[in-house]
Scaffold this motif. Structure first.
Motif, PDB file in Angstrom:
ATOM      1  N   GLY A  34      36.450 -14.289  -5.027  1.00  0.00           N
ATOM      2  CA  GLY A  34      37.005 -12.977  -4.717  1.00  0.00           C
ATOM      3  C   GLY A  34      38.481 -13.002  -4.366  1.00  0.00           C
ATOM      4  N   ILE A  35      38.939 -14.081  -3.751  1.00  0.00           N
ATOM      5  CA  ILE A  35      40.314 -14.140  -3.275  1.00  0.00           C
ATOM      6  C   ILE A  35      41.256 -14.756  -4.297  1.00  0.00           C
ATOM      7  N   SER A  36      40.709 -15.224  -5.428  1.00  0.00           N
ATOM      8  CA  SER A  36      41.511 -16.018  -6.368  1.00  0.00           C
ATOM      9  C   SER A  36      42.403 -15.182  -7.292  1.00  0.00           C
ATOM     10  N   GLY A  50      30.358 -13.507   0.608  1.00  0.00           N
ATOM     11  CA  GLY A  50      31.660 -14.136   0.436  1.00  0.00           C
ATOM     12  C   GLY A  50      32.571 -13.318  -0.453  1.00  0.00           C
ATOM     13  N   CYS A  51      32.042 -12.819  -1.576  1.00  0.00           N
ATOM     14  CA  CYS A  51      32.827 -11.962  -2.472  1.00  0.00           C
ATOM     15  C   CYS A  51      33.278 -10.698  -1.749  1.00  0.00           C
ATOM     16  N   LEU A  52      32.364 -10.110  -0.975  1.00  0.00           N
ATOM     17  CA  LEU A  52      32.689  -8.869  -0.271  1.00  0.00           C
ATOM     18  C   LEU A  52      33.748  -9.107   0.797  1.00  0.00           C
ATOM     19  N   ALA A  53      33.645 -10.219   1.526  1.00  0.00           N
ATOM     20  CA  ALA A  53      34.644 -10.532   2.557  1.00  0.00           C
ATOM     21  C   ALA A  53      36.026 -10.667   1.936  1.00  0.00           C
ATOM     22  N   PRO A  91      32.077  -5.335 -15.335  1.00  0.00           N
ATOM     23  CA  PRO A  91      31.933  -6.785 -15.158  1.00  0.00           C
ATOM     24  C   PRO A  91      33.278  -7.459 -14.895  1.00  0.00           C
ATOM     25  N   GLY A  92      33.300  -8.302 -13.893  1.00  0.00           N
ATOM     26  CA  GLY A  92      34.483  -9.070 -13.527  1.00  0.00           C
ATOM     27  C   GLY A  92      34.057 -10.387 -12.909  1.00  0.00           C
ATOM     28  N   PRO A  93      35.002 -11.188 -12.418  1.00  0.00           N
ATOM     29  CA  PRO A  93      34.639 -12.490 -11.836  1.00  0.00           C
ATOM     30  C   PRO A  93      33.618 -12.395 -10.714  1.00  0.00           C
ATOM     31  N   ASN A  94      33.774 -11.414  -9.812  1.00  0.00           N
ATOM     32  CA  ASN A  94      32.819 -11.296  -8.703  1.00  0.00           C
ATOM     33  C   ASN A  94      31.406 -11.023  -9.209  1.00  0.00           C
ATOM     34  N   MET A  95      31.280 -10.042 -10.105  1.00  0.00           N
ATOM     35  CA  MET A  95      29.952  -9.673 -10.599  1.00  0.00           C
ATOM     36  C   MET A  95      29.338 -10.804 -11.414  1.00  0.00           C
ATOM     37  N   LEU A  96      30.157 -11.481 -12.195  1.00  0.00           N
ATOM     38  CA  LEU A  96      29.643 -12.612 -12.974  1.00  0.00           C
ATOM     39  C   LEU A  96      29.165 -13.722 -12.054  1.00  0.00           C
ATOM     40  N   PRO A 100      26.370 -21.414   3.816  1.00  0.00           N
ATOM     41  CA  PRO A 100      27.837 -21.518   3.957  1.00  0.00           C
ATOM     42  C   PRO A 100      28.536 -21.900   2.658  1.00  0.00           C
ATOM     43  N   ALA A 101      27.923 -22.799   1.881  1.00  0.00           N
ATOM     44  CA  ALA A 101      28.519 -23.186   0.604  1.00  0.00           C
ATOM     45  C   ALA A 101      28.517 -22.006  -0.359  1.00  0.00           C
ATOM     46  N   MET A 102      27.435 -21.236  -0.356  1.00  0.00           N
ATOM     47  CA  MET A 102      27.367 -20.032  -1.188  1.00  0.00           C
ATOM     48  C   MET A 102      28.458 -19.046  -0.783  1.00  0.00           C
ATOM     49  N   PHE A 103      28.631 -18.855   0.524  1.00  0.00           N
ATOM     50  CA  PHE A 103      29.643 -17.925   1.019  1.00  0.00           C
ATOM     51  C   PHE A 103      31.036 -18.386   0.608  1.00  0.00           C
ATOM     52  N   ARG A 104      31.327 -19.673   0.788  1.00  0.00           N
ATOM     53  CA  ARG A 104      32.652 -20.188   0.442  1.00  0.00           C
ATOM     54  C   ARG A 104      32.950 -20.004  -1.044  1.00  0.00           C
ATOM     55  N   GLY A 105      31.943 -20.251  -1.874  1.00  0.00           N
ATOM     56  CA  GLY A 105      32.138 -20.081  -3.308  1.00  0.00           C
ATOM     57  C   GLY A 105      32.434 -18.634  -3.672  1.00  0.00           C
ATOM     58  N   GLY A 106      31.683 -17.707  -3.090  1.00  0.00           N
ATOM     59  CA  GLY A 106      31.924 -16.294  -3.354  1.00  0.00           C
ATOM     60  C   GLY A 106      33.284 -15.840  -2.851  1.00  0.00           C
ATOM     61  N   PHE A 107      33.665 -16.329  -1.670  1.00  0.00           N
ATOM     62  CA  PHE A 107      34.970 -15.948  -1.112  1.00  0.00           C
ATOM     63  C   PHE A 107      36.101 -16.477  -1.989  1.00  0.00           C
ATOM     64  N   ALA A 108      35.968 -17.714  -2.457  1.00  0.00           N
ATOM     65  CA  ALA A 108      37.012 -18.300  -3.308  1.00  0.00           C
ATOM     66  C   ALA A 108      37.169 -17.516  -4.599  1.00  0.00           C
TER      67      ALA A 108
END
Length: 208
Positions: free
Chosen positions: A122-124, A45-48, A20-25, A112-120
């Motif tokens: 993952g990249i944080s 988004g997380c995967l990207a 468990p980590g931020p992406n999975m949570l 798109p909002a879901m993707f942006r949230g996941g990307f943020a």
């Protein structure tokens, strides 16, 4: 890279991604609120972000961060602020009831909002760059062309990560069926909020 080396990499990544980590949570909470199918955009988004981090490490960006502690600190503090913000928002969110289909009756988010949230999410974590830079080269055979080997490792990491996204996503959707009472939903929000804040505070203490 031999088949034996690849299997070692796969087993290590399988255990790592399942932790468990931020992406999975994030994937799990999105599935609790919106269902696993509608959370696919968050997973993407997380995967990207993960693939971008792996590619950046392979191309030497992590070496730049290690040589520039100030730049690393800027990225680290930005990641801390974002994770703590998510934690506070989750903690304070309304305990919206869950309908009979296991989805929270909350305003919908666009893909798109879901993707942006996941990307943020993952990249944080700039620390992930350092980890990838230290982890991936351990499985590279210097006597063979490195680019194809890196491509195989990144693809393996991405497919394994997607598998665990699906596991956590389905698990989150099933969990939603138990959160039909506002009290339980509020407890879930505060638990996930506290975990996000914990992730942020852990990142605060990291060093390149």
């Amino acid at each position: 890279m031999s088949l034996h080396t690849w299997w070692l990499f796969f087993l290590a990544v399988f255990l790592l991604c399942g932790t468990p980590g931020p992406n999975m949570l994030h994937v799990m909470t999105r599935s609790v609120h919106f269902g696993a199918r509608r959370s696919v955009a968050a997973m993407a988004g997380c995967l990207a972000a993960l693939v971008l981090i792996l590619l950046a490490s392979a191309t030497g960006l992590s070496a730049l961060l290690m040589a520039s502690p100030r730049l690393f600190d800027v990225l680290r503090y930005a990641g801390v602020a974002y994770l703590v913000y998510l934690g506070i928002r989750a903690w304070r969110s309304d305990a919206a009831p869950i309908d009979v289909d296991g989805r929270a009756l909350v305003p919908s988010l666009s893909p798109p909002a879901m993707f942006r949230g996941g990307f943020a999410i993952g990249i944080s974590n700039p620390k992930a760059l350092m980890f990838a830079a230290a982890f991936l080269p351990q499985f590279i055979d210097k006597a063979r062309p490195e680019i194809p080997q890196f491509a195989i490792l990144v693809a393996t990491f991405a497919v394994t990560e997607m598998f665990w996204y699906a596991v956590y996503g389905i698990g989150g959707q099933k969990l939603a069926g138990f959160l039909t009472r506002p009290g339980l939903k509020r407890a879930f929000n505060r638990l996930t909020g506290g975990i996000f804040i914990g992730f942020g505070l852990a990142l605060l203490g990291s060093r390149p």
